[in-house]
Design an enzyme around this catalytic site. Sequence first.
Site, short mmCIF file in Angstrom:
data_model
loop_
_atom_site.label_atom_id
_atom_site.label_comp_id
_atom_site.label_asym_id
_atom_site.label_seq_id
_atom_site.Cartn_x
_atom_site.Cartn_y
_atom_site.Cartn_z
N GLY A 97 0.82 -1.20 0.00
CA GLY A 97 0.00 0.00 0.00
C GLY A 97 0.85 1.25 0.00
O GLY A 97 1.97 1.25 -0.50
N CYS A 98 0.34 2.33 0.57
CA CYS A 98 1.05 3.61 0.58
C CYS A 98 2.38 3.51 1.30
O CYS A 98 2.44 3.07 2.45
CB CYS A 98 0.17 4.66 1.25
SG CYS A 98 0.99 6.26 1.42
N PHE A 99 3.44 3.95 0.65
CA PHE A 99 4.77 3.82 1.28
C PHE A 99 4.95 4.74 2.48
O PHE A 99 5.81 4.50 3.31
CB PHE A 99 5.92 3.98 0.28
CG PHE A 99 5.86 5.12 -0.70
CD1 PHE A 99 5.15 6.28 -0.46
CD2 PHE A 99 6.56 5.02 -1.91
CE1 PHE A 99 5.13 7.32 -1.38
CE2 PHE A 99 6.54 6.05 -2.84
CZ PHE A 99 5.82 7.20 -2.57
N TRP A 100 4.13 5.79 2.60
CA TRP A 100 4.22 6.62 3.81
C TRP A 100 3.91 5.77 5.04
O TRP A 100 4.57 5.88 6.07
CB TRP A 100 3.21 7.76 3.75
CG TRP A 100 3.39 8.75 2.65
CD1 TRP A 100 4.49 8.91 1.85
CD2 TRP A 100 2.43 9.72 2.21
NE1 TRP A 100 4.27 9.92 0.96
CE2 TRP A 100 3.02 10.44 1.15
CE3 TRP A 100 1.15 10.04 2.62
CZ2 TRP A 100 2.36 11.46 0.48
CZ3 TRP A 100 0.48 11.07 1.97
CH2 TRP A 100 1.08 11.77 0.91
N CYS A 101 2.90 4.91 4.91
CA CYS A 101 2.49 4.05 6.03
C CYS A 101 3.56 3.01 6.34
O CYS A 101 3.93 2.79 7.50
CB CYS A 101 1.19 3.34 5.70
SG CYS A 101 -0.22 4.41 5.35
#
Length: 221
Positions: free
Chosen positions: A54-58
């Site tokens: 999923g989102c790489f920020w997470c």
Amino acid sequence: MKKILLLLTVSLFFSCKNTAQNINKTAEKQDVKTATPVQVPLENGKAKAYFASGCFWCVEAVYESVKGVEESISGYAGGHTKNPTYESSNTGRTGHAEAVEVIYNPDVVSFATLVDVYFASQNPTQVNGQGPDRGSQYRSIIFYQNNKQKEIIERKKEALAKKIGKPIAAEVYPFQKFWIAEDYHQDYEKLHPNNPYIKNVSVPRLKRFQAKMPEVIKEKH
């Protein structure tokens, strides 16, 4: 009659062209999955592992909270094009997924534990995405660099599927190359705590993971 033949010829040309393009894309994706894995050497005693979830920020924030992880870097992996960008990967046409490079001390945390962290920090059954982030660029992939890592991944994936009684969405790819994302993506959660996405999606995901595996979390994190 000549006009009809001409239209049929033009139609056939474009149909064949489109079919050839689809075949090429399928072949490129298959090449990525069957390539010989690249082994990343230790550097100053530190190893590197690669995950898409999923989102790489997470995902970056999740791994940076784990004991033995020195740093987690956002980027792109698993595709068939060179020099992907945030904009190009978001089209889904580059084949890349948002991924992270995890730099860790193998004397403190094992690759097997990093795989446990991976599954504990996501919805393992969601295909092509995590939470509100949908699309092939958000699909789940675990990258292996050698047969030992591949065996660890497949064993844990199989055990989890048996435990929950559902198929696991994560794909298993041989690692090829990691492309570092743009500077503004790095440490995004840490630098933008008031961002609505961070507050409502990223932080809750991090906290859910930490509640599942408190034994691996760094002190004061």
